[in-house]
Design an enzyme around this catalytic site. Structure first.
Site, PDB file in Angstrom:
ATOM      1  N   SER A  47       0.958  -1.187   0.074  1.00  0.00           N
ATOM      2  CA  SER A  47       0.009   0.045  -0.112  1.00  0.00           C
ATOM      3  C   SER A  47       0.947   1.270   0.004  1.00  0.00           C
ATOM      4  O   SER A  47       1.887   1.366   0.635  1.00  0.00           O
ATOM      5  CB  SER A  47      -0.989  -0.029   1.333  1.00  0.00           C
ATOM      6  N   TYR A  79      -1.845  -0.398  10.100  1.00  0.00           N
ATOM      7  CA  TYR A  79      -1.908  -0.742   9.040  1.00  0.00           C
ATOM      8  C   TYR A  79      -0.574  -0.412   8.300  1.00  0.00           C
ATOM      9  O   TYR A  79      -0.082  -1.264   7.281  1.00  0.00           O
ATOM     10  CB  TYR A  79      -3.077  -0.102   8.109  1.00  0.00           C
TER      11      TYR A  79
END
Length: 250
Positions: free
Chosen positions: A143, A156
């Site tokens: 990501s 995350y």
């Protein structure tokens, strides 16, 4: 970029971007195993996919070794090899944004078990089947929240940063077997899965910050994934490929 006769596993493929990945790989002729904890959803998605390839569903919890080993046993008996592995399963859409000092131990551990431990565990368990392939490719889904240092998602961001680092080491260790490992690192991607933590104003601000001023959909990622799994990228390994519309630059 045909993936005909390739056996490819996509984790977290019951919905969202994982389902879009599976759809494109089936369209390219691959035999795609949609592996997901939501087995009923994976079966429904598999049944909806058309193309020259095949879509099959199998239950999988990437954080559980026994579940990973059951998938490996099934694939070994049915196919004898794995040509492509897409480590896509991750906790994201259900995250409640908060300062990192408010993240609980349980939230941290649950996310890391899926987002970071999962790709390591499944790749390790499937390694004999990957080695049985003539041209195996592993794609870890990262990501670009890592590059952005997105606030409110520290666990995350840390997990996906770990995935990128893991890719570099995996590529080194698996190169001797001819197995390639790369990270596909999306920017903001919008799917049918609701994201309560992103307001319309935040979405528009991110789109405005991109060089390409439009929202990204799953299809903007799936073509790059097909390339990374196919023979056209046969000399590409140990790399992180950002697909973010020019939001950040490496």
């Amino acid at each position: 970029m045909s993936l005909a006769e390739k056996i490819i596993v996509v984790t977290g493929a019951a919905q969202g971007i994982g389902a879009a990945y599976a759809r494109r790989l089936v369209e390219e002729g691959g035999t795609v195993v949609l592996a997901d904890r939501n087995h009923e959803g994976a079966e429904a998605t598999a049944a909806s996919l058309g193309g020259p390839g095949k879509a099959l569903a199998y239950p999988l919890d990437v954080a559980d070794r026994g579940s990973c080993e059951a998938l490996a046993a099934h694939l070994g008996g049915a196919h004898g090899r794995v040509d492509g592995l897409v480590n896509n399963a991750a906790i994201f859409s259900t995250i409640r944004m908060k300062p990192f000092w408010e993240i609980t131990d349980d939230e941290w551990d649950r996310l890391m078990a899926v987002n970071l431990r999962g790709p390591w565990l499944l790749t390790s368990v499937l390694l004999p089947l990957l080695r049985a392939s003539a041209s195996a490719s592993v794609v870890n889904i990262g990501s670009d929240a890592v590059q952005l240092g997105r606030s409110g998602y520290l666990h995350y961001v840390a997990g996906k940063g770990g995935v990128q680092g893991m890719t570099y080491s995996m590529a080194r260790e698996l190169g001797e077997f001819g197995i390639r490992v790369n990270t596909l690192s999306p920017g903001p991607v919008y799917t049918e899965v609701a994201r309560e933590t992103v307001t319309p104003a935040q979405r528009e601000a991110m789109i405005a910050a991109q060089a390409l001023h439009r929202a990204a959909g799953p299809d903007d990622m799936s073509g790059v994934l097909a390339f990374l799994l196919g023979d056209d990228s046969a000399y590409l390994t140990g790399q992180t490929i950002s697909v973010n519309g020019g939001l950040v630059h490496r």
